[in-house]
Design a protein around this motif. Structure first.
Motif, PDB file in Angstrom:
ATOM      1  N   ASP A  61       0.870  -1.187   0.000  1.00 29.29           N
ATOM      2  CA  ASP A  61       0.000   0.000   0.000  1.00 29.29           C
ATOM      3  C   ASP A  61       0.903   1.232   0.000  1.00 29.29           C
ATOM      4  O   ASP A  61       1.153   1.828   1.057  1.00 29.29           O
ATOM      5  CB  ASP A  61      -0.916  -0.006   1.222  1.00 29.29           C
ATOM      6  N   PRO A  62       1.402   1.638  -1.185  1.00 31.18           N
ATOM      7  CA  PRO A  62       2.382   2.738  -1.251  1.00 31.18           C
ATOM      8  C   PRO A  62       1.902   4.043  -0.632  1.00 31.18           C
ATOM      9  O   PRO A  62       2.726   4.876  -0.249  1.00 31.18           O
ATOM     10  CB  PRO A  62       2.627   2.900  -2.761  1.00 31.18           C
ATOM     11  N   ARG A  63       0.592   4.242  -0.515  1.00 34.24           N
ATOM     12  CA  ARG A  63       0.119   5.491   0.078  1.00 34.24           C
ATOM     13  C   ARG A  63       0.451   5.597   1.564  1.00 34.24           C
ATOM     14  O   ARG A  63       0.400   6.679   2.139  1.00 34.24           O
ATOM     15  CB  ARG A  63      -1.388   5.665  -0.144  1.00 34.24           C
ATOM     16  N   LYS A  64       0.828   4.482   2.179  1.00 36.37           N
ATOM     17  CA  LYS A  64       1.295   4.565   3.555  1.00 36.37           C
ATOM     18  C   LYS A  64       2.560   5.411   3.643  1.00 36.37           C
ATOM     19  O   LYS A  64       2.874   5.958   4.705  1.00 36.37           O
ATOM     20  CB  LYS A  64       1.531   3.167   4.131  1.00 36.37           C
ATOM     21  N   ALA A  65       3.260   5.531   2.517  1.00 29.45           N
ATOM     22  CA  ALA A  65       4.456   6.366   2.474  1.00 29.45           C
ATOM     23  C   ALA A  65       4.120   7.845   2.604  1.00 29.45           C
ATOM     24  O   ALA A  65       5.018   8.674   2.767  1.00 29.45           O
ATOM     25  CB  ALA A  65       5.232   6.127   1.179  1.00 29.45           C
ATOM     26  N   TYR A  66       2.842   8.206   2.541  1.00 22.72           N
ATOM     27  CA  TYR A  66       2.433   9.598   2.760  1.00 22.72           C
ATOM     28  C   TYR A  66       2.575   9.989   4.233  1.00 22.72           C
ATOM     29  O   TYR A  66       2.455  11.164   4.579  1.00 22.72           O
ATOM     30  CB  TYR A  66       0.974   9.805   2.356  1.00 22.72           C
ATOM     31  N   GLY A  67       2.801   9.009   5.100  1.00 21.86           N
ATOM     32  CA  GLY A  67       3.000   9.291   6.515  1.00 21.86           C
ATOM     33  C   GLY A  67       1.763   9.879   7.166  1.00 21.86           C
ATOM     34  O   GLY A  67       0.675   9.316   7.090  1.00 21.86           O
ATOM     35  N   THR A  68       1.913  11.038   7.790  1.00 19.22           N
ATOM     36  CA  THR A  68       0.784  11.651   8.501  1.00 19.22           C
ATOM     37  C   THR A  68      -0.301  12.152   7.551  1.00 19.22           C
ATOM     38  O   THR A  68      -1.373  12.548   8.003  1.00 19.22           O
ATOM     39  CB  THR A  68       1.255  12.815   9.395  1.00 19.22           C
ATOM     40  N   ASP A  69      -0.033  12.129   6.252  1.00 17.37           N
ATOM     41  CA  ASP A  69      -1.062  12.474   5.265  1.00 17.37           C
ATOM     42  C   ASP A  69      -1.853  11.249   4.799  1.00 17.37           C
ATOM     43  O   ASP A  69      -2.755  11.379   3.972  1.00 17.37           O
ATOM     44  CB  ASP A  69      -0.421  13.139   4.029  1.00 17.37           C
ATOM     45  N   TYR A  70      -1.504  10.083   5.318  1.00 19.26           N
ATOM     46  CA  TYR A  70      -2.190   8.852   4.901  1.00 19.26           C
ATOM     47  C   TYR A  70      -3.650   8.896   5.343  1.00 19.26           C
ATOM     48  O   TYR A  70      -3.945   9.020   6.534  1.00 19.26           O
ATOM     49  CB  TYR A  70      -1.492   7.648   5.527  1.00 19.26           C
ATOM     50  N   PRO A  71      -4.597   8.810   4.405  1.00 20.52           N
ATOM     51  CA  PRO A  71      -6.021   8.841   4.791  1.00 20.52           C
ATOM     52  C   PRO A  71      -6.439   7.542   5.480  1.00 20.52           C
ATOM     53  O   PRO A  71      -5.985   6.464   5.093  1.00 20.52           O
ATOM     54  CB  PRO A  71      -6.746   9.003   3.440  1.00 20.52           C
ATOM     55  N   TYR A  72      -7.286   7.642   6.465  1.00 16.27           N
ATOM     56  CA  TYR A  72      -7.726   6.473   7.222  1.00 16.27           C
ATOM     57  C   TYR A  72      -8.306   5.410   6.289  1.00 16.27           C
ATOM     58  O   TYR A  72      -9.037   5.723   5.345  1.00 16.27           O
ATOM     59  CB  TYR A  72      -8.773   6.877   8.256  1.00 16.27           C
ATOM     60  N   SER A  73      -7.989   4.162   6.583  1.00 18.76           N
ATOM     61  CA  SER A  73      -8.407   3.062   5.722  1.00 18.76           C
ATOM     62  C   SER A  73      -9.791   2.548   6.128  1.00 18.76           C
ATOM     63  O   SER A  73     -10.034   2.229   7.296  1.00 18.76           O
ATOM     64  CB  SER A  73      -7.391   1.922   5.819  1.00 18.76           C
ATOM     65  N   PHE A  74     -10.680   2.462   5.160  1.00 19.11           N
ATOM     66  CA  PHE A  74     -12.031   1.943   5.398  1.00 19.11           C
ATOM     67  C   PHE A  74     -12.009   0.423   5.229  1.00 19.11           C
ATOM     68  O   PHE A  74     -12.498  -0.123   4.240  1.00 19.11           O
ATOM     69  CB  PHE A  74     -13.030   2.554   4.413  1.00 19.11           C
ATOM     70  N   ASN A 111      10.710  -0.505  12.863  1.00 23.40           N
ATOM     71  CA  ASN A 111      10.084  -1.631  13.540  1.00 23.40           C
ATOM     72  C   ASN A 111       9.335  -1.228  14.812  1.00 23.40           C
ATOM     73  O   ASN A 111       8.581  -2.030  15.356  1.00 23.40           O
ATOM     74  CB  ASN A 111      11.140  -2.685  13.884  1.00 23.40           C
ATOM     75  N   CYS A 112       9.552   0.011  15.278  1.00 23.93           N
ATOM     76  CA  CYS A 112       8.830   0.453  16.479  1.00 23.93           C
ATOM     77  C   CYS A 112       7.877   1.611  16.193  1.00 23.93           C
ATOM     78  O   CYS A 112       6.975   1.872  16.991  1.00 23.93           O
ATOM     79  CB  CYS A 112       9.803   0.820  17.589  1.00 23.93           C
ATOM     80  N   TYR A 113       8.065   2.289  15.057  1.00 23.53           N
ATOM     81  CA  TYR A 113       7.141   3.375  14.710  1.00 23.53           C
ATOM     82  C   TYR A 113       7.017   3.483  13.200  1.00 23.53           C
ATOM     83  O   TYR A 113       8.011   3.413  12.474  1.00 23.53           O
ATOM     84  CB  TYR A 113       7.630   4.715  15.278  1.00 23.53           C
ATOM     85  N   GLN A 114       5.776   3.641  12.736  1.00 26.29           N
ATOM     86  CA  GLN A 114       5.494   3.870  11.320  1.00 26.29           C
ATOM     87  C   GLN A 114       4.632   5.125  11.238  1.00 26.29           C
ATOM     88  O   GLN A 114       3.552   5.186  11.829  1.00 26.29           O
ATOM     89  CB  GLN A 114       4.761   2.676  10.685  1.00 26.29           C
ATOM     90  N   ASN A 115       5.096   6.113  10.494  1.00 24.51           N
ATOM     91  CA  ASN A 115       4.425   7.414  10.531  1.00 24.51           C
ATOM     92  C   ASN A 115       2.996   7.394  10.000  1.00 24.51           C
ATOM     93  O   ASN A 115       2.208   8.289  10.307  1.00 24.51           O
ATOM     94  CB  ASN A 115       5.260   8.489   9.816  1.00 24.51           C
ATOM     95  N   TRP A 116       2.632   6.388   9.223  1.00 27.97           N
ATOM     96  CA  TRP A 116       1.240   6.341   8.752  1.00 27.97           C
ATOM     97  C   TRP A 116       0.271   6.015   9.897  1.00 27.97           C
ATOM     98  O   TRP A 116      -0.929   6.248   9.779  1.00 27.97           O
ATOM     99  CB  TRP A 116       1.083   5.328   7.615  1.00 27.97           C
ATOM    100  N   GLN A 117       0.794   5.485  11.015  1.00 28.35           N
ATOM    101  CA  GLN A 117      -0.077   5.206  12.157  1.00 28.35           C
ATOM    102  C   GLN A 117      -0.637   6.487  12.765  1.00 28.35           C
ATOM    103  O   GLN A 117      -1.575   6.453  13.577  1.00 28.35           O
ATOM    104  CB  GLN A 117       0.698   4.428  13.233  1.00 28.35           C
ATOM    105  N   THR A 118      -0.043   7.639  12.383  1.00 29.44           N
ATOM    106  CA  THR A 118      -0.523   8.924  12.877  1.00 29.44           C
ATOM    107  C   THR A 118      -1.187   9.695  11.738  1.00 29.44           C
ATOM    108  O   THR A 118      -1.189  10.917  11.720  1.00 29.44           O
ATOM    109  CB  THR A 118       0.653   9.736  13.476  1.00 29.44           C
ATOM    110  N   GLY A 119      -1.756   8.962  10.761  1.00 31.52           N
ATOM    111  CA  GLY A 119      -2.373   9.574   9.591  1.00 31.52           C
ATOM    112  C   GLY A 119      -3.710  10.232   9.910  1.00 31.52           C
ATOM    113  O   GLY A 119      -4.141  10.322  11.067  1.00 31.52           O
ATOM    114  N   LYS A 120      -4.390  10.663   8.858  1.00 30.44           N
ATOM    115  CA  LYS A 120      -5.672  11.350   9.022  1.00 30.44           C
ATOM    116  C   LYS A 120      -6.697  10.437   9.698  1.00 30.44           C
ATOM    117  O   LYS A 120      -6.867   9.272   9.315  1.00 30.44           O
ATOM    118  CB  LYS A 120      -6.200  11.795   7.655  1.00 30.44           C
ATOM    119  N   ALA A 121      -7.353  10.962  10.711  1.00 28.00           N
ATOM    120  CA  ALA A 121      -8.380  10.249  11.487  1.00 28.00           C
ATOM    121  C   ALA A 121      -7.824   9.068  12.276  1.00 28.00           C
ATOM    122  O   ALA A 121      -8.574   8.212  12.734  1.00 28.00           O
ATOM    123  CB  ALA A 121      -9.539   9.785  10.595  1.00 28.00           C
ATOM    124  N   SER A 122      -6.500   9.019  12.450  1.00 33.77           N
ATOM    125  CA  SER A 122      -5.919   7.960  13.279  1.00 33.77           C
ATOM    126  C   SER A 122      -6.499   8.065  14.688  1.00 33.77           C
ATOM    127  O   SER A 122      -6.878   9.142  15.150  1.00 33.77           O
ATOM    128  CB  SER A 122      -4.397   8.082  13.308  1.00 33.77           C
TER     129      SER A 122
END
Length: 425
Positions: free
Chosen positions: A31-44, A353-364
């Protein structure tokens, strides 16, 4: 058709389970959009949760959610791109692809300028989805109705995210009564570092250990130069240097899915190119959430105190809901050590391995689900969900993903006390 639908549901569940056991790099590739980090939109997506131990049912939820998808956070990006593209067009310095991008950008310019920092339609829908999923996952808790308290930071996109979430819960069950509040007096529970917070404390900042070994991380990033060359035949006489122009283009690109303009930039940037640079970007993301982790101690204190009131019978609330920002949720996950985010590795290659910036994405969002047994004397259990997925805490876990509330309270009260002892007014 029913058979096809059943297969699709099973496939989605399998994907969700697969993602939890796959490396961060493989998840970005998938899911390359996870590379957007904090801009990653929440996954439905549907996530299957572990069934509660026999005799246990949920009785309380403590929640913290980032606002949903929004337009870019300030107008500088849009204004600079407007000026840049206008001048490049006038001076015939745009490639064919750059000109096609300019036309689409100019058509959306008024909308972008008007929407700066505000919640988008997708942001509203994300919180509707999260609320309905919460209701469906823990219907036993909500089915008889009851009271909920929701608080938000003073920012409009957070207030609207709260409104979307709460409205959806009451649509699920009209017997639910929700008191919503956005005021300076509640900032300690949602955005304690806000300058308007009357209880604001100042905490020391510390760099993560990997920063001392940052040079060990070998990476060459030429994406900015590459995409600038795709847009402009030359940048001579244009405002901004190549690095700044490239950064602006990347920032626009990662924001577009949140506002319904995915195709605006054509093939100027590719998701695969973003994925290739993700690990390097994630290093900066870890520093960004690690340094202010102590600032979020008041949120953790609010979580503990309100939960203790519920457990002791002083509170009748079904849930406490909080709506704030990535600048709070990200550091809070580090402070709490969710999924090992507090590990602070020395090796920069271990950070992913301990933090992935997409975990703090939009609506996280973070959800702590409390369970009580029908049998007297049995311990109260708690489960942690980060973005809807069962997550680990640095606590004993004989029944993972379930932890004992007493262990949670004892451990995190020490975390709060330690942080507060470092603070000053």
């Amino acid at each position: 058709m029913k058979r096809i639908f059943h297969v699709l549901i099973l496939w989605t569940i399998a994907l969700s389970s697969w993602a939890q056991g796959v490396s961060a790099l493989d998840q970005v590739k998938a899911d390359p959009r996870k590379a957007y980090g904090t801009d990653y939109p929440y996954s439905f997506e549907k996530v299957t949760l572990t069934k509660a131990p026999s005799g246990y049912t949920p009785f309380y939820i403590s929640h913290y959610g980032r606002h949903g998808s929004r337009y870019y956070w300030n107008d500088m990006l849009y204004r600079e791109l407007d000026s840049l593209l206008t001048k490049a067009h006038r001076q015939h310095q745009l490639t064919a692809e750059g000109e096609a991008f300019r036309v689409k950008f100019m058509a959306a310019k008024d909308e972008l300028a008007t929407g700066v920092s505000e919640l988008s339609d997708l942001g509203w829908e994300q919180h509707q989805f999260i609320a309905r999923t919460m209701y469906n996952n823990f219907e036993e808790l909500f089915k008889k109705g009851g009271d909920i308290y929701a608080i938000s930071s003073l920012t409009g996109r957070c207030v609207l995210s709260m409104a979307s979430f709460c409205q959806e819960l009451t649509q699920c069950n009209p017997k639910i009564e929700i008191r919503m509040e956005s005021a300076r007096k509640v900032l300690d529970g949602v955005k304690p570092d806000d300058r308007q917070n009357p209880k604001r404390l100042k905490f020391p900042k510390s760099h993560p250990r990997f920063e001392q070994n940052r040079k060990q991380f070998q990476y060459n990033d030429n994406l900015r130069e590459t995409i600038v060359a795709r847009v402009f035949t030359s940048t001579e006489g244009l405002p901004g240097n190549v690095q700044h122009i490239g950064s602006n283009l990347i920032n626009l690109y990662t924001s577009l899915p949140s506002i319904g303009h995915d195709g605006m930039m054509g093939n100027i940037i590719k998701d695969e190119e973003m994925a290739a640079r993700w690990e390097n970007e994630n290093l900066g993301g870890y520093t960004w959430v690690f340094e202010p982790r102590y600032d979020m101690a008041p949120i953790l204190r609010d979580i503990i105190n309100k939960a203790e009131n519920k457990v002791s019978g002083k509170s009748k609330l079904l849930a406490d809901l909080r709506f704030g920002h990535d600048t709070c949720l990200g550091p809070l996950t580090v402070l709490m050590g969710i999924n090992g985010a507090d590990k602070d590795p020395e090796d920069p290659y271990e950070v992913k391995n301990c933090y992935q910036n997409w975990q703090t994405g939009k609506a996280s969002n973070l959800q702590l689900i409390f369970y009580r047994s029908k049998k007297q004397g049995e311990p109260i259990l708690i489960k942690c969900l980060l973005n809807g997925r069962e997550s680990t805490l640095p606590l004993p876990a004989d029944l993972y993903p379930y932890y004992k509330w007493e262990d949670f309270k004892t451990y995190y009260q020490k975390v709060v006390d330690n942080a507060i002892s470092l603070s000053t007014r």
